[in-house]
Design a protein around this motif. Structure first.
Motif, PDB file in Angstrom:
ATOM      1  N   ILE C  87       0.835  -1.212   0.000  1.00 28.20           N
ATOM      2  CA  ILE C  87       0.000   0.000   0.000  1.00 28.20           C
ATOM      3  C   ILE C  87       0.864   1.255   0.000  1.00 28.20           C
ATOM      4  O   ILE C  87       0.643   2.182  -0.779  1.00 28.20           O
ATOM      5  CB  ILE C  87      -0.924   0.004   1.242  1.00 28.20           C
ATOM      6  CG1 ILE C  87      -2.002  -1.060   1.085  1.00 28.20           C
ATOM      7  CG2 ILE C  87      -1.560   1.372   1.444  1.00 28.20           C
ATOM      8  CD1 ILE C  87      -2.811  -1.263   2.343  1.00 28.20           C
ATOM      9  N   LEU C  88       1.890   1.272   0.851  1.00 28.22           N
ATOM     10  CA  LEU C  88       2.720   2.487   0.939  1.00 28.22           C
ATOM     11  C   LEU C  88       3.496   2.707  -0.348  1.00 28.22           C
ATOM     12  O   LEU C  88       3.622   3.844  -0.814  1.00 28.22           O
ATOM     13  CB  LEU C  88       3.680   2.390   2.117  1.00 28.22           C
ATOM     14  CG  LEU C  88       3.204   2.981   3.434  1.00 28.22           C
ATOM     15  CD1 LEU C  88       4.390   3.201   4.360  1.00 28.22           C
ATOM     16  CD2 LEU C  88       2.470   4.297   3.237  1.00 28.22           C
ATOM     17  N   ILE C 119      -6.204   7.948   0.693  1.00 29.13           N
ATOM     18  CA  ILE C 119      -6.958   6.735   1.031  1.00 29.13           C
ATOM     19  C   ILE C 119      -5.998   5.600   1.391  1.00 29.13           C
ATOM     20  O   ILE C 119      -6.210   4.866   2.364  1.00 29.13           O
ATOM     21  CB  ILE C 119      -7.891   6.342  -0.136  1.00 29.13           C
ATOM     22  CG1 ILE C 119      -9.014   7.386  -0.248  1.00 29.13           C
ATOM     23  CG2 ILE C 119      -8.472   4.945   0.073  1.00 29.13           C
ATOM     24  CD1 ILE C 119      -9.810   7.293  -1.528  1.00 29.13           C
ATOM     25  N   CYS C 120      -4.903   5.474   0.623  1.00 27.51           N
ATOM     26  CA  CYS C 120      -3.904   4.445   0.941  1.00 27.51           C
ATOM     27  C   CYS C 120      -3.379   4.654   2.352  1.00 27.51           C
ATOM     28  O   CYS C 120      -3.234   3.689   3.127  1.00 27.51           O
ATOM     29  CB  CYS C 120      -2.725   4.521  -0.033  1.00 27.51           C
ATOM     30  SG  CYS C 120      -3.074   3.806  -1.631  1.00 27.51           S
ATOM     31  N   ALA C 121      -3.077   5.922   2.692  1.00 24.69           N
ATOM     32  CA  ALA C 121      -2.560   6.210   4.026  1.00 24.69           C
ATOM     33  C   ALA C 121      -3.582   5.796   5.073  1.00 24.69           C
ATOM     34  O   ALA C 121      -3.224   5.224   6.120  1.00 24.69           O
ATOM     35  CB  ALA C 121      -2.241   7.697   4.158  1.00 24.69           C
ATOM     36  N   ALA C 122      -4.864   6.056   4.778  1.00 22.87           N
ATOM     37  CA  ALA C 122      -5.910   5.700   5.742  1.00 22.87           C
ATOM     38  C   ALA C 122      -5.982   4.186   5.917  1.00 22.87           C
ATOM     39  O   ALA C 122      -6.097   3.692   7.050  1.00 22.87           O
ATOM     40  CB  ALA C 122      -7.246   6.259   5.288  1.00 22.87           C
ATOM     41  N   ILE C 123      -5.894   3.443   4.793  1.00 27.35           N
ATOM     42  CA  ILE C 123      -5.940   1.981   4.902  1.00 27.35           C
ATOM     43  C   ILE C 123      -4.762   1.490   5.730  1.00 27.35           C
ATOM     44  O   ILE C 123      -4.892   0.617   6.601  1.00 27.35           O
ATOM     45  CB  ILE C 123      -5.918   1.326   3.495  1.00 27.35           C
ATOM     46  CG1 ILE C 123      -7.145   1.751   2.699  1.00 27.35           C
ATOM     47  CG2 ILE C 123      -5.860  -0.189   3.609  1.00 27.35           C
ATOM     48  CD1 ILE C 123      -7.105   1.297   1.257  1.00 27.35           C
ATOM     49  N   GLY C 165       1.715  13.273   7.237  1.00 28.52           N
ATOM     50  CA  GLY C 165       1.687  13.222   5.777  1.00 28.52           C
ATOM     51  C   GLY C 165       0.277  13.349   5.244  1.00 28.52           C
ATOM     52  O   GLY C 165       0.031  14.073   4.271  1.00 28.52           O
ATOM     53  N   MET C 166      -0.680  12.650   5.892  1.00 28.52           N
ATOM     54  CA  MET C 166      -2.083  12.751   5.455  1.00 28.52           C
ATOM     55  C   MET C 166      -2.569  14.188   5.553  1.00 28.52           C
ATOM     56  O   MET C 166      -3.247  14.701   4.658  1.00 28.52           O
ATOM     57  CB  MET C 166      -2.981  11.851   6.315  1.00 28.52           C
ATOM     58  CG  MET C 166      -2.956  10.393   5.924  1.00 28.52           C
ATOM     59  SD  MET C 166      -3.850   9.394   7.120  1.00 28.52           S
ATOM     60  CE  MET C 166      -5.542   9.634   6.576  1.00 28.52           C
ATOM     61  N   ALA C 167      -2.207  14.846   6.657  1.00 29.90           N
ATOM     62  CA  ALA C 167      -2.627  16.231   6.836  1.00 29.90           C
ATOM     63  C   ALA C 167      -2.037  17.114   5.743  1.00 29.90           C
ATOM     64  O   ALA C 167      -2.738  17.942   5.137  1.00 29.90           O
ATOM     65  CB  ALA C 167      -2.204  16.728   8.212  1.00 29.90           C
ATOM     66  N   VAL C 168      -0.727  16.913   5.472  1.00 27.44           N
ATOM     67  CA  VAL C 168      -0.074  17.723   4.436  1.00 27.44           C
ATOM     68  C   VAL C 168      -0.754  17.516   3.087  1.00 27.44           C
ATOM     69  O   VAL C 168      -1.107  18.478   2.380  1.00 27.44           O
ATOM     70  CB  VAL C 168       1.426  17.355   4.347  1.00 27.44           C
ATOM     71  CG1 VAL C 168       2.062  17.966   3.112  1.00 27.44           C
ATOM     72  CG2 VAL C 168       2.153  17.805   5.604  1.00 27.44           C
TER      73      VAL C 168
END
Lengths: 93, 533, 213
Positions: C87-88, C119-123, C165-168
């Protein structure tokens, strides 16, 4: 910098990284003894290098960026080398 | 704010009120605010040290009890290190001077510069609240005591972590500014030596700070989540904490001293009316210090139970770091040789720097020698050595800078005579405070102890009396600086050849209306500049 | 058709985009662009050294307690770890596409790629949540032994970086939606992308060290 080839190239790089991930997991199924960690780190470093060069565009950057990107690795090596030398040559009495 | 507007008003007049300062992107205003902040923290921590010295006037309890004493020396050490001397000269004069010296209108990331000031303020507030809680670990937070103590550790270390962020962001800003914003003609071999020193400092800030960051995070984790890295009961290693801590904190010593060395390299040629001797040697020795300083951290740990082999390795490399430092000292002396020396207040502080820093540096070599250190470790000898380097070095360098760039920063002139009286008192007072401590240390007086044997009383008392002279000196200096004698400073009262003196005092908000092009070195004294004058 | 008009507006060349009022700048754009990249690489150097402490601790304790590490890593779920690695790496691929696409003004592609990355980061985060809660419900905590200390500390600090990273990326996506980025102004996406790649780089090392040791 960006042309019609760029996206195709990214796709190929991604395939390469997937292939290397398979190798990472595959190599871990065999026991190479004391070489286990060096082999795993070698594969990881190839992957990291591919990401840095192609996804992070390090191959387009100037010398100064290369120095700043690689110097911390040297410092990390120093940190490990000196503290490990201490811990594994200590004589407890 | 239109462009033209920003060139006909000085940066001090361009907007008034809290908001115009606290939200400014102007590197000069940020530098001035850092200077005020570190000044206030310096006074705060100095008061703590006066109380510590007063406590030592007699053996046993004099004014405070043992627990208060522990809190006081933690406050003194922690505030001096993390709030005063690490941001210190680099954040204040680095911010003020680097863009002026390289011929730029600001640092490369002005907004980031403001953020790192805010982060510094936030870190300072957290840190001070935490210290008042109180904390009693000393400024080094050694495990296992810092894992077990009932006093406040988590908030203090978190404060240091936040302050580290500010340090990193400032460092990045300076490095990139010096790379990308040098004016045309300002090649690397014409770059003012203060910028070289600030560059080396920034490298250390950027590369060493994250290691202490993760170390302190892990320490918080040990207390909060029960991680076991530094806890022998869980198979961890408390000495590993010291390795990680000094991997940062030894380079941090050079974060403190390098910018001061840069200041001396600027002040000495101006008041000797001679070009700097060995420009390249001084410039590269700054970089050499930045590189070698990562290799010697273990000399803080000779008696920690560290292995004999690594003790010997660290001891040998420690002597290597003295070489670039000595190169600087010799080059400063050669710069003055046969110069026409003018003993202004700024020059006096610089001369004192060379004298005191040499004492501090050479006693550092005693401590770097393995056998001597086993005897001297954790005695007053270390305290004296450290203060000769940090006060005699960094603080005297900072005072030199405050006097030298005073006209440029404020557009005013101070009273040289009063400033020189202050200098004499500070110089004498300082030596009376700390020289006896060398002797106390060799006699075996341990540092950080609340009590002492009666035979040490005389030396302790002399040291305490010295703090009173030192204190009076500080007050006179403050008086001289806060009561200027003239409100109109010339653009270049000291006839310096450096770029920041080429614009009015104080400079306009955006510095240069037209970016200058340099055709010669900024150290051409006794040659071109003199003939024009 | 309003929809087609909307789609076309996403691919307009930069000179036809609505004028964006930029922050007042004292430096030319080329300098700012290269400076921002150099600054970001320096920041990545600090991030690498931040994890450096954990890697150093790993090296030392692994050499000291080899059996503990073999036992500990055998207890981790290799399948979940591999899935997270894939995923990453995929999210790194999508960010790389976004960085190139913005330079060609392919705004819609940029939006897609940023969405997929987030979405990948969330998974990744959800998988990690299951992993942690499974371990903790079995009574394995950071204090169990040194291996789990490293496991929780390293993946925890990494997780923190995933959230940052998600926030950025979220902020970048919002600004892309507002039309702030285009061919002439893509530095922010480029350095945001560099940050996300670092999150991937660190995981590339953590995965074999922790799960496959």
């Amino acid at each position: 910098m960006v042309n019609s080839n760029t996206y195709k190239q990214y796709f190929n790089i991604w395939l390469l990284l997937m292939f290397l991930t398979v190798i990472t997991v595959g190599a871990a199924q065999f026991d190479f003894g004391s070489l286990n960690i060096p082999i795993a780190m070698l594969i990881a470093s190839i992957k990291a290098g591919v990401v840095a060069l192609h996804f992070m565009h390090l191959k387009y950057e100037d010398g100064m960026t290369w120095i700043f990107a690689t110097y911390p690795i040297f410092l990390l090596f120093l940190l490990i080398a000196f503290s490990a030398t201490d811990i594994f040559t200590r004589v407890v009495n | 704010m239109s462009q033209s507007h920003s060139f006909d008003k000085s940066y001090l007049e361009d907007g008034t009120g809290f908001k115009s300062w606290f939200f400014t992107h102007d590197h000069k205003r940020l530098g001035v605010m850092y200077l005020w902040a570190i000044g206030i923290f310096f006074i705060l921590a100095a008061i703590a040290s006066f109380l510590i010295r007063f406590e030592h006037l007699t053996p046993g309890q004099t004014i405070v009890d043992a627990q208060t004493y522990n809190v006081l020396f933690t406050l003194h050490g922690a505030v001096m290190v993390f709030l005063f001397i690490v941001p210190g000269v680099a954040a204040s004069f680095g911010n003020f001077l680097i863009p002026l010296m390289i011929g730029a209108r600001d640092v490369i990331f002005p907004k980031l510069n403001l953020y790192s000031f805010w982060v510094y303020c936030a870190g300072a507030i957290i840190f001070l609240i935490a210290l008042a809680a109180p904390a009693d670990t000393g400024w080094t937070f050694y495990t296992p005591y810092s894992i077990d103590t009932g006093a406040n550790v988590i908030l203090v270390t978190f404060g240091v972590f936040v302050l580290g962020f500010s340090s990193i962001l400032t460092g990045i800003n300076f490095i990139v500014s010096i790379h990308k914003l040098r004016a045309p003609g300002l090649t690397w071999d014409r770059l003012p030596l203060f910028c070289w020193a600030a560059y080396a400092t920034s490298l250390l800030q950027v590369l060493a700070t994250p290691v202490v960051g993760i170390t302190l995070l892990l320490l918080i984790g040990e207390r909060y989540f029960g991680l076991g890295f530094f806890d022998p009961a869980k198979g961890g290693d408390p000495v590993l904490f010291q390795h990680f801590f000094w991997f940062y904190s030894h380079p941090a010593v050079y974060i403190m001293i390098l910018p001061a060395m840069g200041i001396i390299s600027e002040v000495i040629p101006v008041f000797s009316r001679k070009p700097i001797f060995g420009y390249k040697a001084i410039a590269y020795s700054s970089l050499a210090i930045a590189l070698i300083s990562f290799l010697v951290w273990g000399h803080h740990m000779f008696v920690s139970g560290q292995s004999k082999l690594i003790n010997i390795i660290f001891s040998v490399i420690t002597f290597a770091v003295a070489v670039p430092t000595a190169i600087k000292v010799f080059n400063w002396l050669w710069t003055m040789y046969k110069g026409s020396i003018e003993l202004s207040a700024a020059m006096l502080y610089s001369l004192a720097f060379i004298f005191l820093f040499t004492i501090g540096g050479l006693t550092g070599l005693f401590l770097g020698a393995l056998a001597a250190d086993v005897h001297l470790h954790d005695t007053y000898f270390v305290v004296a050595h450290m203060h000769y380097v940090m006060i005699g070095g960094t603080v005297f360098g900072l005072f030199s800078a405050i006097h030298f760039w005073y006209p440029k920063m404020w557009g005013k002139m101070f009273d040289e005579f009063k400033a020189k009286i202050a200098f004499v008192l500070i110089f004498i007072g300082f030596n009376i405070v700390f020289f006896p401590q060398f002797i106390l240390g060799t006699l075996g007086m341990p540092r950080r102890y609340f009590n002492y044997s009666p035979e040490f009383a005389t030396l302790h008392q002399i040291s305490t009396y010295g703090t009173w002279i030192l204190g009076i000196g500080f007050i006179i200096m403050l008086y001289a600086l806060l009561r200027p004698i003239s409100n109109k400073a010339e653009a270049n009262p000291y006839k310096s050849a450096s770029l920041e003196w080429a614009m009015p005092s104080p400079p306009p908000t955006l510095n240069f209306e037209k970016i200058p092009t340099l055709t010669a070195s900024t150290y051409d004294y006794g040659t071109k500049l003199e003939q024009e004058a | 058709m309003p929809f087609m008009k909307f789609v076309k507006s996403l691919a307009l060349p930069s000179e036809m985009l609505p004028p964006i009022i930029e922050e007042e700048s004292h430096f030319d754009p080329e300098t700012e662009h290269s400076a921002a990249k150099l600054g970001m690489w320096l920041f990545l150097a600090t991030e690498l050294l931040l994890f450096g402490g954990l890697f150093a601790a790993y090296a030392i304790f692994r050499a000291k307690y080899p059996e503990m590490f073999l036992e500990g890593s055998a207890s981790l779920d290799v399948v979940l770890g591999t899935v997270n690695t894939v995923i990453l790496i995929f999210s790194s691929y999508t960010v790389a596409i976004a960085v190139s696409a913005i330079q060609e003004n392919r705004i819609r592609l940029v939006k897609w790629m940023l969405w997929i990355t987030i979405i990948c980061a969330a998974i990744f985060a959800v998988n990690k949540y299951f992993e942690y809660s499974y371990k903790i419900s079995n009574g394995i905590t950071p204090g169990t032994d040194i291996f789990y200390s490293i496991y929780y500390a390293a993946t925890g600090v990494h997780m923190l970086h995933v959230f940052i990273g998600m926030a950025v990326l979220g902020v970048l996506l919002k600004k892309v939606n507002e039309g702030r980025y285009h061919k002439g102004n893509f530095t922010a996406i480029e350095i945001g992308g560099l940050y996300w790649h670092l999150v991937d780089l660190i995981w590339i090392y953590l995965f074999p060290l922790l799960y496959l040791a």
